[in-house]
Design an enzyme around this catalytic site. Sequence first.
Site, PDB file in Angstrom:
ATOM      1  N   THR A 131       0.820  -1.207   0.000  1.00 17.72           N
ATOM      2  CA  THR A 131       0.000   0.000   0.000  1.00 17.72           C
ATOM      3  C   THR A 131       0.858   1.263   0.000  1.00 17.72           C
ATOM      4  OG1 THR A 131      -1.478   1.287   1.428  1.00 17.72           O
ATOM      5  CG2 THR A 131      -0.100  -0.305   2.522  1.00 17.72           C
ATOM      6  N   ASP A 132       0.283   2.349  -0.495  1.00 13.74           N
ATOM      7  CA  ASP A 132       0.996   3.640  -0.438  1.00 13.74           C
ATOM      8  C   ASP A 132       1.047   4.186   0.987  1.00 13.74           C
ATOM      9  OD1 ASP A 132      -1.678   4.343  -0.146  1.00 13.74           O
ATOM     10  OD2 ASP A 132      -1.657   5.918  -1.674  1.00 13.74           O
ATOM     11  N   GLU A 133       0.249   3.586   1.896  1.00 11.92           N
ATOM     12  CA  GLU A 133       0.184   4.132   3.262  1.00 11.92           C
ATOM     13  C   GLU A 133       1.517   3.975   4.003  1.00 11.92           C
ATOM     14  OE1 GLU A 133      -3.529   3.297   5.284  1.00 11.92           O
ATOM     15  OE2 GLU A 133      -4.576   3.099   3.375  1.00 11.92           O
ATOM     16  N   TYR A 156      -1.903  -0.382  10.896  1.00 10.05           N
ATOM     17  CA  TYR A 156      -2.006  -1.076   9.593  1.00 10.05           C
ATOM     18  C   TYR A 156      -0.797  -0.770   8.714  1.00 10.05           C
ATOM     19  CZ  TYR A 156      -3.283  -1.684   4.662  1.00 10.05           C
ATOM     20  OH  TYR A 156      -3.268  -2.010   3.324  1.00 10.05           O
ATOM     21  N   LYS A 160       2.277  -3.208   7.274  1.00 11.06           N
ATOM     22  CA  LYS A 160       2.584  -3.391   5.847  1.00 11.06           C
ATOM     23  C   LYS A 160       4.019  -2.953   5.563  1.00 11.06           C
ATOM     24  CE  LYS A 160       0.236  -4.585   2.896  1.00 11.06           C
ATOM     25  NZ  LYS A 160      -0.093  -5.957   2.371  1.00 11.06           N
TER      26      LYS A 160
HETATM   27  P1  NAD Z   1      -9.396  -7.649   1.976  1.00 11.10           P
HETATM   28  O1  NAD Z   1      -9.435  -7.365   3.449  1.00 11.10           O
HETATM   29  O2  NAD Z   1     -10.609  -7.390   1.159  1.00 11.10           O
HETATM   30  O3  NAD Z   1      -8.984  -9.166   1.724  1.00 11.10           O
HETATM   31  C1  NAD Z   1      -7.969  -9.809   2.432  1.00 11.10           C
HETATM   32  C2  NAD Z   1      -8.062 -11.297   2.163  1.00 11.10           C
HETATM   33  O4  NAD Z   1      -6.996 -11.950   2.877  1.00 11.10           O
HETATM   34  C3  NAD Z   1      -9.364 -11.933   2.655  1.00 11.10           C
HETATM   35  O5  NAD Z   1      -9.869 -12.814   1.686  1.00 11.10           O
HETATM   36  C4  NAD Z   1      -8.960 -12.696   3.910  1.00 11.10           C
HETATM   37  O6  NAD Z   1      -9.759 -13.836   4.159  1.00 11.10           O
HETATM   38  C5  NAD Z   1      -7.521 -13.072   3.582  1.00 11.10           C
HETATM   39  N1  NAD Z   1      -6.710 -13.262   4.790  1.00 11.10           N
HETATM   40  C6  NAD Z   1      -6.600 -12.444   5.860  1.00 11.10           C
HETATM   41  N2  NAD Z   1      -5.784 -12.972   6.779  1.00 11.10           N
HETATM   42  C7  NAD Z   1      -5.344 -14.144   6.278  1.00 11.10           C
HETATM   43  C8  NAD Z   1      -4.469 -15.165   6.758  1.00 11.10           C
HETATM   44  N3  NAD Z   1      -3.888 -15.043   7.954  1.00 11.10           N
HETATM   45  N4  NAD Z   1      -4.247 -16.243   5.985  1.00 11.10           N
HETATM   46  C9  NAD Z   1      -4.854 -16.378   4.774  1.00 11.10           C
HETATM   47  N5  NAD Z   1      -5.705 -15.464   4.277  1.00 11.10           N
HETATM   48  C10 NAD Z   1      -5.941 -14.360   5.010  1.00 11.10           C
HETATM   49  O7  NAD Z   1      -8.135  -6.815   1.441  1.00 11.10           O
HETATM   50  P2  NAD Z   1      -7.940  -6.048   0.064  1.00 11.10           P
HETATM   51  O8  NAD Z   1      -8.500  -4.690   0.198  1.00 11.10           O
HETATM   52  O9  NAD Z   1      -8.374  -6.921  -1.034  1.00 11.10           O
HETATM   53  O10 NAD Z   1      -6.352  -5.909   0.055  1.00 11.10           O
HETATM   54  C11 NAD Z   1      -5.540  -6.951  -0.493  1.00 11.10           C
HETATM   55  C12 NAD Z   1      -4.088  -6.543  -0.377  1.00 11.10           C
HETATM   56  O11 NAD Z   1      -3.855  -5.320  -1.069  1.00 11.10           O
HETATM   57  C13 NAD Z   1      -3.630  -6.301   1.064  1.00 11.10           C
HETATM   58  O12 NAD Z   1      -2.327  -6.798   1.204  1.00 11.10           O
HETATM   59  C14 NAD Z   1      -3.662  -4.793   1.203  1.00 11.10           C
HETATM   60  O13 NAD Z   1      -2.712  -4.356   2.158  1.00 11.10           O
HETATM   61  C15 NAD Z   1      -3.286  -4.354  -0.194  1.00 11.10           C
HETATM   62  N6  NAD Z   1      -3.815  -3.048  -0.624  1.00 11.10           N
HETATM   63  C16 NAD Z   1      -5.138  -2.741  -0.468  1.00 11.10           C
HETATM   64  C17 NAD Z   1      -5.624  -1.509  -0.927  1.00 11.10           C
HETATM   65  C18 NAD Z   1      -7.088  -1.143  -0.820  1.00 11.10           C
HETATM   66  O14 NAD Z   1      -7.454  -0.019  -1.157  1.00 11.10           O
HETATM   67  N7  NAD Z   1      -7.971  -2.037  -0.421  1.00 11.10           N
HETATM   68  C19 NAD Z   1      -4.734  -0.599  -1.526  1.00 11.10           C
HETATM   69  C20 NAD Z   1      -3.385  -0.959  -1.670  1.00 11.10           C
HETATM   70  C21 NAD Z   1      -2.935  -2.179  -1.231  1.00 11.10           C
HETATM   71  P1  TYD Z   2     -10.956   3.759   4.166  1.00  7.14           P
HETATM   72  O1  TYD Z   2     -11.897   3.391   3.078  1.00  7.14           O
HETATM   73  O2  TYD Z   2     -11.071   3.092   5.485  1.00  7.14           O
HETATM   74  O3  TYD Z   2      -9.469   3.614   3.576  1.00  7.14           O
HETATM   75  P2  TYD Z   2      -8.050   4.139   4.195  1.00  7.14           P
HETATM   76  O4  TYD Z   2      -8.230   4.500   5.613  1.00  7.14           O
HETATM   77  O5  TYD Z   2      -7.173   2.949   4.028  1.00  7.14           O
HETATM   78  O6  TYD Z   2      -7.653   5.298   3.329  1.00  7.14           O
HETATM   79  O7  TYD Z   2     -11.104   5.326   4.405  1.00  7.14           O
HETATM   80  C1  TYD Z   2     -10.956   6.261   3.346  1.00  7.14           C
HETATM   81  C2  TYD Z   2     -11.069   7.647   3.942  1.00  7.14           C
HETATM   82  O8  TYD Z   2     -12.413   7.835   4.416  1.00  7.14           O
HETATM   83  C3  TYD Z   2     -10.170   7.859   5.152  1.00  7.14           C
HETATM   84  O9  TYD Z   2      -9.677   9.203   5.136  1.00  7.14           O
HETATM   85  C4  TYD Z   2     -11.095   7.657   6.340  1.00  7.14           C
HETATM   86  C5  TYD Z   2     -12.448   8.127   5.825  1.00  7.14           C
HETATM   87  N1  TYD Z   2     -13.637   7.433   6.377  1.00  7.14           N
HETATM   88  C6  TYD Z   2     -14.703   8.163   6.865  1.00  7.14           C
HETATM   89  O10 TYD Z   2     -14.691   9.418   6.868  1.00  7.14           O
HETATM   90  N2  TYD Z   2     -15.788   7.496   7.367  1.00  7.14           N
HETATM   91  C7  TYD Z   2     -15.848   6.133   7.396  1.00  7.14           C
HETATM   92  O11 TYD Z   2     -16.877   5.552   7.889  1.00  7.14           O
HETATM   93  C8  TYD Z   2     -14.745   5.386   6.881  1.00  7.14           C
HETATM   94  C9  TYD Z   2     -14.750   3.886   6.911  1.00  7.14           C
HETATM   95  C10 TYD Z   2     -13.652   6.086   6.369  1.00  7.14           C
END
Ligand code: NAD
Ligand code: TYD
Length: 348
Positions: A131-133, A156, A160
């Site tokens: 993630t970019d975070e 989080y 990461k």
């Molecule tokens: P998500 O929470 O939707 O899915 C995570 C998946 O991992 C789930 O299917 C869960 O069952 C599985 N999982 C969790 N713990 C596990 C374990 N111990 N063993 C096996 N499986 C396990 O997450 P996402 O949003 O799809 O993100 C996927 C990846 O991309 C993550 O690594 C996240 O850090 C990264 N990422 C997410 C975003 C975003 O905006 N969602 C952006 C950049 C990077």
């Molecule tokens: P989120 O979707 O949780 O992603 P991330 O925290 O990884 O960026 O949140 C996106 C933005 O929205 C973040 O600045 C937090 C804000 N947010 C709210 O204002 N209300 C909410 O209920 C949630 C879940 C997030």
Amino acid sequence: MEKSILITGGAGFIGSHVVRLFVKKYPNYRIVNLDCLTYAGNLENLKDIEGEKNYVFAKADINNEELLKEVFNDYQITDVIHLAAESHVDRSITDPLAFVKTNVMGTVNLLNTAKNFWKDRENHLFYHVSTDEVYGSLDDGGYFLETTPYDPQSPYSSSKAASDHFVRAYANTYGLRTVISNCSNNYGPNQFPEKLIPLCIHNIKQNKPLPVYGKGENIRDWLFVVDHARAIDLVFHEGKTNETYNIGGFNEWKNIDIVKLLCEIMDRKLGRDKGASAQLITFVKDRAGHDQRYAIDADKINKELGWKPSLTFEVGIEETVDWYLENEKWLDSVTSGDYQKYYQEHYS
Ligand code: NAD
Ligand code: TYD
């Protein structure tokens, strides 16, 4: 089979799109989706491909050393694309240890299994999706580059960042061939409705308050999930060994503007009076340590690999709203059980 790729977290939001893309595009690859199915993992996300000949599901925790060894051995795994993680910042604030266990220890366990299984490490790839975070928080100016120093601010992002460091350490110490990509916020079908966009769509539908943290002035850079999956495909096949690629949407939005946009779209789609859904906007206590702004400079992946987003945000967000409205059953199933408890505890 030409390759046998282990995709972890394939039942989650981004993972399910990556699994689908690889299963359909590469009939000569075996795709092994390994997932322990936490609250965020759902096999419904992959119903349409579950019968495909090149697709296998293995239920396992990435912390389970024995099961991982078995899966590597049974399917003669040639490459890994690692997405399994605890992914929600708010949950990391209430339970940081769960993030250390999966994101840090689970990743190291997976790295170890791959390192021990692959004798000719230069012929295999461990792709870590991040993630970019990890870069921290920006104020109004500047962008995250691949060279930006790590400065994670939440449990989080710290977990990461630690996992990214371990991936690089395994490349440096044991000669594992790796690649890492760091992506901005994703949106689209199959995202669990605890993240901002699906939570708001779900709440607008139900006429429930739309919780906006603080003043809603925080900024995120949004990318359609299928475009992230396309980028992962490119980096997997064409990315340079042990390099990092930033992936972003060129699409910065203040939270409050996203919420207002969703209200307008939903009013139109649900046939409500203009402005009706916006009445639900409720400013609530800010997230602890809330990062102000994320913004990616995706010039490297654009110039080196020719990637750019294929959808504008206007199109992607309409498609996303339509998907949630058309997939009521999916929303009902993922919001039954523990979801209500989480919601009440988190938002009361
Ligand atoms: P998500 O929470 O939707 O899915 C995570 C998946 O991992 C789930 O299917 C869960 O069952 C599985 N999982 C969790 N713990 C596990 C374990 N111990 N063993 C096996 N499986 C396990 O997450 P996402 O949003 O799809 O993100 C996927 C990846 O991309 C993550 O690594 C996240 O850090 C990264 N990422 C997410 C975003 C975003 O905006 N969602 C952006 C950049 C990077
Ligand atoms: P989120 O979707 O949780 O992603 P991330 O925290 O990884 O960026 O949140 C996106 C933005 O929205 C973040 O600045 C937090 C804000 N947010 C709210 O204002 N209300 C909410 O209920 C949630 C879940 C997030």
